[in-house]
Structures are given as C-alpha cells and as structure tokens.
Enzyme design. Sequence first.
Site, PDB file in Angstrom:
ATOM      1  N   HIS A 222       0.931  -1.198  -0.104  1.00  0.00           N
ATOM      2  CA  HIS A 222      -0.093   0.044  -0.031  1.00  0.00           C
ATOM      3  C   HIS A 222       1.123   1.275   0.061  1.00  0.00           C
ATOM      4  CE1 HIS A 222      -3.518   2.487   0.548  1.00  0.00           C
ATOM      5  NE2 HIS A 222      -3.786   1.869   1.677  1.00  0.00           N
TER       6      HIS A 222
ATOM      7  N   HIS B  40      -2.133  -2.350  -9.499  1.00  0.00           N
ATOM      8  CA  HIS B  40      -2.863  -1.939  -8.604  1.00  0.00           C
ATOM      9  C   HIS B  40      -4.368  -2.808  -8.726  1.00  0.00           C
ATOM     10  CE1 HIS B  40      -5.756   1.117  -6.673  1.00  0.00           C
ATOM     11  NE2 HIS B  40      -4.616   1.741  -6.473  1.00  0.00           N
TER      12      HIS B  40
ATOM     13  N   ASP C 249       2.707   5.556  -6.597  1.00  0.00           N
ATOM     14  CA  ASP C 249       3.910   5.514  -5.740  1.00  0.00           C
ATOM     15  C   ASP C 249       5.286   5.415  -6.493  1.00  0.00           C
ATOM     16  OD1 ASP C 249       3.033   5.629  -3.313  1.00  0.00           O
ATOM     17  OD2 ASP C 249       2.455   3.637  -3.288  1.00  0.00           O
TER      18      ASP C 249
HETATM   19  N1  CMC Z   1       5.012  -6.391 -10.753  1.00  0.00           N
HETATM   20  C1  CMC Z   1       5.202  -7.837 -11.234  1.00  0.00           C
HETATM   21  N2  CMC Z   1       3.865  -8.393 -11.230  1.00  0.00           N
HETATM   22  C2  CMC Z   1       2.722  -7.658 -10.744  1.00  0.00           C
HETATM   23  C3  CMC Z   1       2.887  -6.676 -10.130  1.00  0.00           C
HETATM   24  C4  CMC Z   1       3.989  -5.948 -10.054  1.00  0.00           C
HETATM   25  N3  CMC Z   1       4.208  -4.798  -9.424  1.00  0.00           N
HETATM   26  N4  CMC Z   1       1.611  -6.251  -9.600  1.00  0.00           N
HETATM   27  C5  CMC Z   1       0.901  -7.490  -9.732  1.00  0.00           C
HETATM   28  N5  CMC Z   1       1.621  -8.395 -10.537  1.00  0.00           N
HETATM   29  C6  CMC Z   1       1.131  -9.538 -10.959  1.00  0.00           C
HETATM   30  C7  CMC Z   1       1.023 -10.537 -10.011  1.00  0.00           C
HETATM   31  O1  CMC Z   1       2.421 -11.294  -9.785  1.00  0.00           O
HETATM   32  C8  CMC Z   1      -0.086 -11.569 -10.443  1.00  0.00           C
HETATM   33  O2  CMC Z   1       0.401 -12.478 -11.660  1.00  0.00           O
HETATM   34  P1  CMC Z   1      -0.275 -13.939 -11.675  1.00  0.00           P
HETATM   35  O3  CMC Z   1      -1.695 -13.770 -11.875  1.00  0.00           O
HETATM   36  O4  CMC Z   1       0.830 -14.358 -12.946  1.00  0.00           O
HETATM   37  O5  CMC Z   1       0.192 -14.657 -10.439  1.00  0.00           O
HETATM   38  C9  CMC Z   1      -0.962 -10.455 -10.990  1.00  0.00           C
HETATM   39  O6  CMC Z   1      -0.166  -9.463 -11.550  1.00  0.00           O
HETATM   40  C10 CMC Z   1      -2.050 -10.138 -10.145  1.00  0.00           C
HETATM   41  O7  CMC Z   1      -1.439  -9.646  -8.938  1.00  0.00           O
HETATM   42  P2  CMC Z   1      -2.235  -9.563  -7.481  1.00  0.00           P
HETATM   43  O8  CMC Z   1      -1.192  -9.465  -6.348  1.00  0.00           O
HETATM   44  O9  CMC Z   1      -3.255 -10.779  -7.541  1.00  0.00           O
HETATM   45  O10 CMC Z   1      -3.182  -8.331  -7.839  1.00  0.00           O
HETATM   46  P3  CMC Z   1      -3.718  -7.489  -6.613  1.00  0.00           P
HETATM   47  O11 CMC Z   1      -4.848  -6.808  -7.210  1.00  0.00           O
HETATM   48  O12 CMC Z   1      -3.943  -8.100  -5.438  1.00  0.00           O
HETATM   49  O13 CMC Z   1      -2.471  -6.612  -6.514  1.00  0.00           O
HETATM   50  C11 CMC Z   1      -0.820  -4.630  -5.593  1.00  0.00           C
HETATM   51  C12 CMC Z   1      -2.478  -5.159  -6.386  1.00  0.00           C
HETATM   52  C13 CMC Z   1      -0.775  -3.193  -5.656  1.00  0.00           C
HETATM   53  C14 CMC Z   1      -0.872  -5.475  -4.410  1.00  0.00           C
HETATM   54  C15 CMC Z   1       0.059  -5.338  -6.684  1.00  0.00           C
HETATM   55  O14 CMC Z   1       0.091  -4.823  -7.862  1.00  0.00           O
HETATM   56  C16 CMC Z   1       1.606  -5.223  -6.154  1.00  0.00           C
HETATM   57  O15 CMC Z   1       2.111  -5.665  -5.226  1.00  0.00           O
HETATM   58  N6  CMC Z   1       2.239  -4.040  -6.483  1.00  0.00           N
HETATM   59  C17 CMC Z   1       3.436  -3.721  -6.074  1.00  0.00           C
HETATM   60  C18 CMC Z   1       3.268  -2.603  -4.503  1.00  0.00           C
HETATM   61  C19 CMC Z   1       2.786  -1.338  -4.975  1.00  0.00           C
HETATM   62  O16 CMC Z   1       3.241  -0.588  -6.127  1.00  0.00           O
HETATM   63  N7  CMC Z   1       2.058  -0.964  -4.318  1.00  0.00           N
HETATM   64  C20 CMC Z   1       0.995   0.464  -4.327  1.00  0.00           C
HETATM   65  C21 CMC Z   1      -0.090   0.469  -4.821  1.00  0.00           C
HETATM   66  S1  CMC Z   1      -0.756   1.961  -5.330  1.00  0.00           S
HETATM   67  C22 CMC Z   1      -0.878   2.923  -3.859  1.00  0.00           C
HETATM   68  C23 CMC Z   1      -1.757   2.472  -3.158  1.00  0.00           C
HETATM   69  O17 CMC Z   1      -2.863   2.890  -3.199  1.00  0.00           O
HETATM   70  O18 CMC Z   1      -1.384   2.119  -1.901  1.00  0.00           O
END
Ligand code: CMC
Length: 379
Positions: A223, A262, A315
């Site tokens: 987050h 996201h 971010d």
């Molecule tokens: N880099 C590489 N792959 C990614 C990333 C990333 N940053 N984010 C998602 N994926 C892939 C993930 O590996 C998964 O692949 P697969 O389906 O093959 O397993 C797929 O995308 C879906 O990921 P998820 O974790 O199920 O998606 P989510 O909606 O739960 O995740 C998230 C959202 C923000 C936790 C994730 O994108 C992430 O970890 N990002 C990096 C951390 C980040 O930048 N956070 C700030 C978010 S914006 C500010 C805020 O509002 O907090």
Amino acid sequence: MTERKVQLHRGLREVYIDRTTSSFIDGDEGKLLYRGYNIHELAQNSTFEETAFLVMNGHLPTQAELDAFDTELKNSRALPAEILDIIRLTRNSHPMDVLRTAVSALSAYDPDTEDNSTEATLRKGIRLTAQAPTIVAAHARIRDGKEALDPDPELSHAANFLYMLFGERPTDEDAALIDKDFVLHAEHGINASAFGARVSASTQADLHCAITTGISVLKGPSHGGAAEEVMKMTQEIGEEENAETYVRERLRSGGRIMGFGHRVYKALDPRSVHLQEDAKELGERKGEPKWFQILQSVIEVMEPYRRRGIYQNVDFFSGAIYYLLDIPDDLFISIFAMGRVPGWTAQVVEQFENNILLRPRLLYTGPMDVEYVPIEERG
Ligand code: CMC
C-alpha cells in the site's frame, strides 16, 4: 454436518461494501474524481487546503469558506508538549509508528474525542490534518538531535511542512510539488487503509481510532510503503543501462516491480501522470536527471505488462520527488498519510452517517468436533 456452499471473495476483490460520494475510480479508464471533480483539474488548479475542504465537505469552498478553513488548519498545527515528549520517547521507531502513536495519543487532548457527530468528526479531521505534518517533522528533527520547530502561520500547509522539517522556508517551486503530491493523495475510495478506518468507525469507535487504524494499514509495502521501495530499487539499479537486466532478473525470480500494478486500475493511474512530469522537472532543476531516466527505463521494460493491466501507479514517481527534495526515505509513507487524512475523515463521516457494522465471515476449513484430551494424556 454437511459443508455449506458459500461464495468466497478472497481479498474482497470487486466487492462493493457500500455507496459513497467521496471519490469515483474507473479502473479501466484510469479516471479518478474527488466529489465529482476530475483529479487532473484539481492537480492543476487547486491547493491542498482547497482539496481537503472539498473532500471533507463535499463542495469546493467559496473564498470565505477557504479562508476560514485555512485559519482553522493553521490554528491547529501546534502539538501539546506531552505529544512532543511521546515523540522523543519513541524517536527510534519508524516514522509511521511514531505518527500512529502520536495520533492515537492526541485523543487525550482533543475536546471532541468521544463525539461522533458529523460536525465534531470534521473538526477533528481538520485538527489531525494540521497536526500530522507537525508530528512527522518534529520526529525527523528530534531523532537527528535537533529541536522541533514551531509551525509558521505565514506558510501554506505544504510549505510549512517543509519548513518544520528542514528549518528553512522552501522555495515556492518545492512547496508546490509537495502541495500537489498531497492533492493527489487526498482520497482514494475503499483502499485497504480507508477500509481499516471504516471498520473502526463501523463499531462506533471515534475518528482518532479510525485514523490510527488507517495509518497502521497504510504502512505496508503493498500500500503506502511502495514509494520507499521504488526509490530503493532505483538506487540499486544505479544507472539507466542496468534497468533492463535488473527488472528482468527481478521478474524472472518471481519478484514484483514496486510502484507497478493496482487492485483497481487496470490502466494508467491518473495520479502518476502529474508525478511523472514533476519528477522530470525536479530532476532537471536539481541537476540530477538520472533518477527519472532510470524510472523511465523501468517503464519501458515493463511495457509488455500493460496487456495484463499492470501500469505504474501513484507511488512510482513520488519517491524520486521526495528523494530529490532531500526527504529521508523512511518518511515517504508518512507523506502519503499526511495527504490522506482528509480522505479517511470523509469516509469515516460517511460510515457514521449510515452505519452498519462491518463484519464479514471466514469459511472454516479446520477439523470438527475433535475429542479433548487432558494434558497428562497427550503424547
Ligand atoms: N510487478 C510484477 N507483477 C505484478 C505486479 C508488480 N508490481 N503487480 C501485480 N503483478 C502480477 C502478479 O504477479 C499476478 O500475476 P499472476 O496472475 O501471474 O500470479 C497478477 O499481476 C495479479 O497480482 P495480484 O497480487 O493478484 O493483484 P492485486 O490486485 O492483489 O495487487 C498490488 C495489487 C498493488 C498489491 C500489486 O500490484 C503489487 O504488489 N504492486 C507492487 C506494490 C505497489 O506498488 N503498491 C502500491 C499500490 S498503489 C498505492 C496505493 O494505493 O496503496
């Protein structure tokens, strides 16, 4: 006993828990509105003070309303001496832990703590919006062996934060960058920290409880912690030409690229557009264009991920801006938190005004009716 058929919504993905008028997000289009106003217009035309008023009150202020709001913010910036003592006692903790502790302790000094009426909650929201930067700046100075500074009532919210942090008045350009950053972080629907704040409010706990929860939830790297991680990654990459190998290696080993992806946006996060421009301009102005160039290279390598809806988020560029302003890395999340206090407040007001206890279920998958064995008979 027959197993009940239930539909699981792990991570509450795509689950709508209530109605809101605070903000609207279209994740497929990359569109964000606060109270109906497009984030692009607010980023270009509004100050944080005006945006905070909008988010908390639901309409853009008249000049008289804005002046009164600004005066209230300025009058609320100072901290009780006891809170400064608490900051001194906890100075070795992470800045987010100090912020959380100080916000929680402020409940002891707020005349409205137990009053959950809309009017009192908004008054507390203004005070916490004003006090959060004072806490973060005081802590940053105290842990460096310096005196905490009194707020400067002649300065705007953003400029005063930079002044209290560094001990000198910032340039208008630097203050404008932080001001816009606060505008872009002010509100964002039912993200994890707002959800946490709403869960607190749904039990009829007060705003200090809810914002303490919001700060706790924001701290994680999935987050608010992502900006700090992005800057760490940028420093590890070191030079633009290393970006491709670094990113590919990280993805190959199952890692994530921080500042990408996201839960809601499957298109470009509209907030990142402004931060991208600002990071570029600031890097050039400070004679350090390298960090922006590294980040641009990371975006190019991540291009194929756009097909999967993975774009840079809010971010991705904010860390570079804070770094170029000489703000210590571990303060990055606190800056996000300072900007978000109005959004948490608005959502807590919405929760109170049409309250329902937030209490979901978990599907039990453990053993049933296990025979209890006395301790002396356990092997
Ligand atoms: N880099 C590489 N792959 C990614 C990333 C990333 N940053 N984010 C998602 N994926 C892939 C993930 O590996 C998964 O692949 P697969 O389906 O093959 O397993 C797929 O995308 C879906 O990921 P998820 O974790 O199920 O998606 P989510 O909606 O739960 O995740 C998230 C959202 C923000 C936790 C994730 O994108 C992430 O970890 N990002 C990096 C951390 C980040 O930048 N956070 C700030 C978010 S914006 C500010 C805020 O509002 O907090």
